[in-house]
Design a protein around this motif. Structure first.
Motif, PDB file in Angstrom:
ATOM      1  N   PRO A  48      31.331  96.670  62.854  1.00  0.00           N
ATOM      2  CA  PRO A  48      31.778  96.270  64.857  1.00  0.00           C
ATOM      3  C   PRO A  48      32.744  95.200  64.441  1.00  0.00           C
ATOM      4  O   PRO A  48      33.566  95.365  63.356  1.00  0.00           O
ATOM      5  N   ASN A 143      26.219 101.056  62.800  1.00  0.00           N
ATOM      6  CA  ASN A 143      26.506 100.683  64.279  1.00  0.00           C
ATOM      7  C   ASN A 143      26.478 101.480  65.978  1.00  0.00           C
ATOM      8  O   ASN A 143      26.465 102.204  65.309  1.00  0.00           O
ATOM      9  N   TRP A 153      24.532  90.366  64.696  1.00  0.00           N
ATOM     10  CA  TRP A 153      24.291  91.872  63.705  1.00  0.00           C
ATOM     11  C   TRP A 153      23.426  91.556  63.109  1.00  0.00           C
ATOM     12  O   TRP A 153      22.547  92.648  63.084  1.00  0.00           O
TER      13      TRP A 153
END
Length: 480
Positions: A48, A143, A153
């Motif tokens: 990310p 992702n 996340w």
């Protein structure tokens, strides 16, 4: 020569593992930097945006991502999945890198197009030049391209029907089908490695299937490892080398039996390995060690019930002997001492004495974590105690029974130490197993040297303690 090797493991916080420590190890960062000379390439994929911080090397190892996983992943969650696999030595460095990248991209890509963040490290330089391999660190968080900061996340994913960006990154469906997933990964690596070898013009191929699945009747091999391999090159026999040679000998016997059976039209029968101790196999009257035990049959062995019974009896006896350390001498009644003075020395080391139904005595050994000694009269066995304790008690017991010649059996360390202790007291010690006589000889030499030194120092004193009339356990211990 191309070989197939792929090992997968899982790292969880519950097991005390750390994703950041693992990434630093495979990338040789921090406290692992000393081994950096083996690194040929390190990179991270599908990370990310918030993980793109730190030095160039930290970016390559994805250190920011793995540190945040340690910090924010659920306590019962998976921090990472680690896959280690061997690269074909036939390929060039560039071909290996392309193959590793292709494989990592394949297994990290999900059916819906999402990708799993991963870190890939190739070790093929320095001491690993002859053993090129890859460490792949795989996250289970997908992702999906949506913008999430690190605080979001690792949270739970949004419920079905809700905006995916309102929750954390989804987790790949690996844990619920981990066996099938691993089988798919193993097959995928074999297919891609063989494709790369064929494209490079090499005939070598790898196969992820077991010998049993391929219908090959051979025993599992023993991995030598660098230390044992170096010993064998110098002409020094190693334990693993001996196991490999034993395996080759047994394999030859199996092939010979198979040929005879086919010529005579006799049925074939396998020996199930899990009928023995894990890792042990029996064939042709020999007992050896296999590197990896199997629950399948070792084929082929000629059907012979008498041979099977004999082998099973030999294995039971070997297992019993490996569990026990024993000495044997002139038969006495179980529990009977001759030398009362030395028998009394057991007061500090022995506990309760119990008469067993077969007439033998079982004596507790204090301070050994549940160890005990069994007195059969002409034989003493020491169970669940360390070699040095058993050797020391063996010498005292042999003196108490006034044995002049003693036969020892057990581990190599035990027979050597027992021979040293008893020969120092003037006893003659031999090995029950001729293969261990060299260890007994070494112990005898050491004990004789101690005895001579002691005699020189004590010339004015008798080395033998006074003897008293025969006594038994009942007269010196509490019998229950």
């Amino acid at each position: 020569m191309a070989i197939y090797h792929l090992n997968a493991s899982v790292g969880t916080r519950a097991n005390g593992q750390s994703a950041s420590a693992k990434s630093q190890y495979i990338g040789r960062l921090g406290r692992y930097a000393r081994g950096a000379e083996v690194i040929a390439h390190v990179e991270s994929m599908h990370m990310p945006d918030w993980a793109a911080v730190g030095s160039k090397r930290a970016l390559a190892t994805g250190l920011a991502y793995w540190r945040e996983a340690d910090k924010s992943e659920r306590a019962n969650g998976v921090l990472f999945r680690s896959i280690e696999f061997a690269l074909p030595r036939e390929l060039t460095a560039e071909q290996r890198l392309a193959l590793a990248r292709e494989f990592a991209a394949s297994i990290s890509t999900q059916p819906d197009g999402g990708r799993l963040p991963c870190t890939l490290a190739i070790h093929s330089l320095g001491k690993d030049a002859a053993n090129p391999h890859v460490h792949l660190l795989l996250s289970e968080r997908i992702n999906d391209g949506l913008c999430r900061d690190k605080s979001m996340w690792f949270r739970r994913a949004a419920r079905q029907g809700a905006d995916p960006a309102s929750g954390g990154a989804r987790k790949a469906d690996i844990a619920s089908r981990r066996t099938a997933w691993l089988s798919e990964v193993r097959a995928e690596w074999a297919a891609r490695a063989n494709k790369a070898l064929a494209a490079a013009g090499h005939e070598a191929r790898v196969d992820h299937r077991s010998h049993d699945e391929r219908g090959i009747a051979v025993l599992p091999d023993t991995h030598l490892g660098p230390a044992a391999a170096a010993m064998e090159r110098r002409g020094v026999a190693s334990k693993r080398g001996r196991r490999r040679r034993e395996r080759a000998k047994v394999e030859h016997e199996i092939r010979s039996q198979n040929e005879d059976a086919e010529q005579e039209g006799q049925p074939l029968r396998g020996v199930r390995q899990n009928a023995l101790r894990p890792g042990q196999f029996v064939a042709g009257g020999k007992v050896g060690w296999a590197y990896k035990p199997s629950d399948t049959f070792i084929r082929p062995v000629r059907r012979n019930s008498d041979l099977d019974d004999e082998l099973e009896a030999q294995d039971r006896e070997r297992q019993r002997m490996e569990r026990a350390r024993a000495i044997a001498g002139e038969p006495k009644k179980p529990g009977e001492w001759v030398d009362v003075v030395r028998a009394n020395r057991y007061r500090e080391q022995l506990g309760k004495v119990a008469r067993r139904k077969d007439g033998t005595c079982e004596i507790e050994i204090r301070g050994s974590g549940g160890g005990f000694m069994i007195d059969y009269g002409g034989r003493l066995e020491f169970h669940r105690c360390d070699d040095l304790t058993a050797a020391r008690l063996s010498a005292v017991a042999a003196q108490a029974k006034q044995w002049k010649e003693v036969e020892v059996s057990g581990s190599d360390v035990y027979v050597r130490q027992a021979a040293s202790q008893m020969s120092a007291q003037g006893m003659r010690v031999v090995a029950a197993d001729p293969a261990q006589q060299k260890h007994v000889d070494a112990g005898n030499a050491h004990g004789e040297a101690r005895r001579r030194q002691w005699q020189r120092d004590q010339q004015q004193h008798s080395p033998l303690a006074p003897h008293a009339p025969a006594a038994s356990y009942q007269e010196h211990f509490d019998v229950h």
